[in-house]
Design a protein around this motif. Structure first.
Motif, PDB file in Angstrom:
ATOM      1  N   GLN A   1     -26.128  -3.451   9.205  1.00 52.54           N
ATOM      2  CA  GLN A   1     -25.386  -4.692   8.961  1.00 52.54           C
ATOM      3  C   GLN A   1     -24.992  -4.826   7.500  1.00 52.54           C
ATOM      4  OE1 GLN A   1     -27.367  -8.254  10.241  1.00 52.54           O
ATOM      5  NE2 GLN A   1     -25.542  -9.535   9.984  1.00 52.54           N
ATOM      6  N   GLU A   2     -25.847  -4.316   6.611  1.00 53.35           N
ATOM      7  CA  GLU A   2     -25.562  -4.407   5.177  1.00 53.35           C
ATOM      8  C   GLU A   2     -24.412  -3.503   4.766  1.00 53.35           C
ATOM      9  OE1 GLU A   2     -29.261  -3.271   3.532  1.00 53.35           O
ATOM     10  OE2 GLU A   2     -30.329  -5.085   4.185  1.00 53.35           O
ATOM     11  N   ARG A   3     -24.195  -2.409   5.516  1.00 53.78           N
ATOM     12  CA  ARG A   3     -23.160  -1.438   5.170  1.00 53.78           C
ATOM     13  C   ARG A   3     -22.185  -1.284   6.333  1.00 53.78           C
ATOM     14  NH1 ARG A   3     -27.588   3.084   3.449  1.00 53.78           N
ATOM     15  NH2 ARG A   3     -28.774   1.783   1.989  1.00 53.78           N
ATOM     16  N   PRO A   4     -21.266  -2.231   6.496  1.00 56.39           N
ATOM     17  CA  PRO A   4     -20.350  -2.201   7.641  1.00 56.39           C
ATOM     18  C   PRO A   4     -19.244  -1.164   7.479  1.00 56.39           C
ATOM     19  CG  PRO A   4     -19.777  -3.991   6.179  1.00 56.39           C
ATOM     20  CD  PRO A   4     -21.036  -3.396   5.622  1.00 56.39           C
ATOM     21  N   TYR A   5     -18.801  -0.621   8.600  1.00 55.08           N
ATOM     22  CA  TYR A   5     -17.646   0.271   8.605  1.00 55.08           C
ATOM     23  C   TYR A   5     -16.358  -0.543   8.491  1.00 55.08           C
ATOM     24  CZ  TYR A   5     -20.266   4.450   9.961  1.00 55.08           C
ATOM     25  OH  TYR A   5     -21.107   5.531   9.968  1.00 55.08           O
ATOM     26  N   ARG A   6     -15.313   0.111   8.024  1.00 51.71           N
ATOM     27  CA  ARG A   6     -13.996  -0.519   8.034  1.00 51.71           C
ATOM     28  C   ARG A   6     -13.366  -0.275   9.409  1.00 51.71           C
ATOM     29  NH1 ARG A   6      -9.453  -0.997   3.347  1.00 51.71           N
ATOM     30  NH2 ARG A   6      -8.012  -2.251   4.582  1.00 51.71           N
ATOM     31  N   LEU A   7     -12.860  -1.338  10.034  1.00 53.88           N
ATOM     32  CA  LEU A   7     -12.377  -1.236  11.411  1.00 53.88           C
ATOM     33  C   LEU A   7     -10.863  -1.211  11.546  1.00 53.88           C
ATOM     34  CD1 LEU A   7     -14.871  -3.691  13.157  1.00 53.88           C
ATOM     35  CD2 LEU A   7     -15.106  -1.236  12.755  1.00 53.88           C
ATOM     36  N   ASP A   8     -10.141  -1.418  10.456  1.00 54.20           N
ATOM     37  CA  ASP A   8      -8.682  -1.489  10.565  1.00 54.20           C
ATOM     38  C   ASP A   8      -7.988  -0.289   9.925  1.00 54.20           C
ATOM     39  OD1 ASP A   8      -9.327  -2.078   7.952  1.00 54.20           O
ATOM     40  OD2 ASP A   8      -7.886  -3.713   7.744  1.00 54.20           O
ATOM     41  N   THR A   9      -8.733   0.771   9.630  1.00 49.60           N
ATOM     42  CA  THR A   9      -8.143   1.929   8.958  1.00 49.60           C
ATOM     43  C   THR A   9      -7.020   2.548   9.771  1.00 49.60           C
ATOM     44  OG1 THR A   9     -10.319   2.374   7.972  1.00 49.60           O
ATOM     45  CG2 THR A   9      -8.672   4.133   7.833  1.00 49.60           C
ATOM     46  N   ASP A  10      -7.183   2.571  11.096  1.00 49.91           N
ATOM     47  CA  ASP A  10      -6.164   3.216  11.935  1.00 49.91           C
ATOM     48  C   ASP A  10      -4.866   2.425  12.017  1.00 49.91           C
ATOM     49  OD1 ASP A  10      -7.253   1.154  13.366  1.00 49.91           O
ATOM     50  OD2 ASP A  10      -7.503   2.278  15.239  1.00 49.91           O
ATOM     51  N   GLU A  11      -4.845   1.210  11.475  1.00 57.34           N
ATOM     52  CA  GLU A  11      -3.598   0.448  11.435  1.00 57.34           C
ATOM     53  C   GLU A  11      -2.668   0.955  10.339  1.00 57.34           C
ATOM     54  OE1 GLU A  11      -4.519  -3.659  11.032  1.00 57.34           O
ATOM     55  OE2 GLU A  11      -5.834  -3.720  12.798  1.00 57.34           O
ATOM     56  N   LYS A  12      -3.217   1.647   9.369  1.00 57.44           N
ATOM     57  CA  LYS A  12      -2.432   2.170   8.249  1.00 57.44           C
ATOM     58  C   LYS A  12      -2.338   3.693   8.257  1.00 57.44           C
ATOM     59  CE  LYS A  12      -1.860  -1.888   6.234  1.00 57.44           C
ATOM     60  NZ  LYS A  12      -0.531  -2.498   5.996  1.00 57.44           N
ATOM     61  N   ILE A  13      -3.367   4.342   8.795  1.00 53.34           N
ATOM     62  CA  ILE A  13      -3.423   5.802   8.800  1.00 53.34           C
ATOM     63  C   ILE A  13      -3.580   6.287  10.236  1.00 53.34           C
ATOM     64  CG2 ILE A  13      -4.609   7.843   7.905  1.00 53.34           C
ATOM     65  CD1 ILE A  13      -5.763   6.070   5.698  1.00 53.34           C
ATOM     66  N   VAL A  14      -2.739   7.196  10.651  1.00 51.60           N
ATOM     67  CA  VAL A  14      -2.830   7.739  12.005  1.00 51.60           C
ATOM     68  C   VAL A  14      -4.073   8.607  12.124  1.00 51.60           C
ATOM     69  CG1 VAL A  14      -1.700   9.183  13.721  1.00 51.60           C
ATOM     70  CG2 VAL A  14      -0.323   7.705  12.245  1.00 51.60           C
ATOM     71  N   ARG A  15      -4.907   8.303  13.115  1.00 44.43           N
ATOM     72  CA  ARG A  15      -6.134   9.054  13.381  1.00 44.43           C
ATOM     73  C   ARG A  15      -6.916   9.342  12.090  1.00 44.43           C
ATOM     74  NH1 ARG A  15      -4.201  13.477  17.968  1.00 44.43           N
ATOM     75  NH2 ARG A  15      -3.441  11.944  19.489  1.00 44.43           N
ATOM     76  N   PRO A  16      -7.403   8.300  11.447  1.00 42.69           N
ATOM     77  CA  PRO A  16      -8.065   8.469  10.147  1.00 42.69           C
ATOM     78  C   PRO A  16      -9.363   9.256  10.207  1.00 42.69           C
ATOM     79  CG  PRO A  16      -8.396   6.256  10.975  1.00 42.69           C
ATOM     80  CD  PRO A  16      -7.393   6.903  11.888  1.00 42.69           C
TER      81      PRO A  16
END
Length: 269
Positions: free
Chosen positions: A19-34
């Protein structure tokens, strides 16, 4: 199909770091298959095409090779200790720092890259660019894969985990920052340590601390500067600016006489 509980998918209550180190969830909105590693380009959310001019100049090199090609001054695929010395001096580092960097880097990285060429250690402690991926060590960021490709999602997660403020929401994107203090950088290094890996711990500390010394501005490490550092284009930028208007980032351990962003000496050392 039962609905997936996204909250539980992202973190486990009995494992606080999740919980302290969350992943980024919107990366694929800017980069195809990040999550797919890029062989020769280093994209980010802000720069989905990476550094186009640099990638087009070195399209046949992996991103890890591009990261190191600055040090291969004659582009013969071999980095000599003298190349490293000149490279650090051109970046503005002083005599002592440059000398120590040559010893540490070539003592640690020569043999792994040499083993792809010969079983006989290199008496000159040269580093071989073709097999630079063999110098990937443990306790690192994971941004480079084992073949030297660049993983965009790992780069974005570096900033999401250590600069965002977890608030229990599904996405920390609104809390993300594109700068990192040294304390946050230290937490990042600590968070990537793995057990029984003192070499990796030390290597990671030296690499990222040197990056902070070179790139910090107002006590902050900027995301785009780090991305350009990883794809190697930043080294050429620093060298070019030092030869023209001067490089006023970093700390006074460099050779340009700067302490912070203010020149304290009228000459380079």
């Amino acid at each position: 199909m039962p609905k997936q509980n996204i909250k539980h998918a992202l973190y486990a209550p009995l494992a606080p770091p999740t919980q302290e180190r969350p992943y980024r969830l919107d990366t694929d909105e800017k980069i195809v298959r990040p999550y797919v590693a890029r062989a020769s380009v280093a994209p980010s959310v802000e720069q989905p095409q990476g550094t186009p001019s640099f990638a087009q100049k070195y399209p046949d090199y992996s991103v890890m090779q591009q990261h190191c090609i600055y040090w291969d001054r004659d582009q013969d695929g071999v980095i000599w200790p003298y190349d490293t010395w000149v490279g650090f001096r051109d970046l503005g580092f002083n005599f002592i720092f440059s000398f120590l960097a040559v010893i540490v880097i070539h003592a640690a990285l020569s043999l792994p890259s040499r083993l792809a060429v010969s079983w006989i250690p290199d008496p000159c402690f040269r580093i071989y660019l073709a097999s630079i991926h063999k110098d990937k060590h443990g306790s690192d960021s994971g941004i480079f894969d084992t073949e030297g490709r660049f993983i965009p999602s790992k780069f974005e997660d570096m900033w999401a985990k250590y600069t965002s403020v977890p608030n229990g929401s599904a996405s920390p994107a609104e809390n993300l920052k594109n700068t990192m203090t040294y304390r946050q950088l230290w937490n990042f290094m600590r968070g990537n340590r793995v057990a029984m890996d003192p070499f990796g711990w030390i290597a990671s500390f030296l690499e990222w601390s040197a990056a902070f010394l070179l790139l910090q501005k107002d006590g902050l490490l900027h995301k785009e500067d780090v991305r350009m550092l990883l794809d190697g284009s930043m080294f050429f930028k620093v060298k070019s600016e030092r030869e023209s208007k001067g490089w006023n980032q970093g700390f006074g351990l460099g050779g340009d006489g700067f302490i912070g962003e203010k020149r304290s000496l009228p000459f380079s050392i």
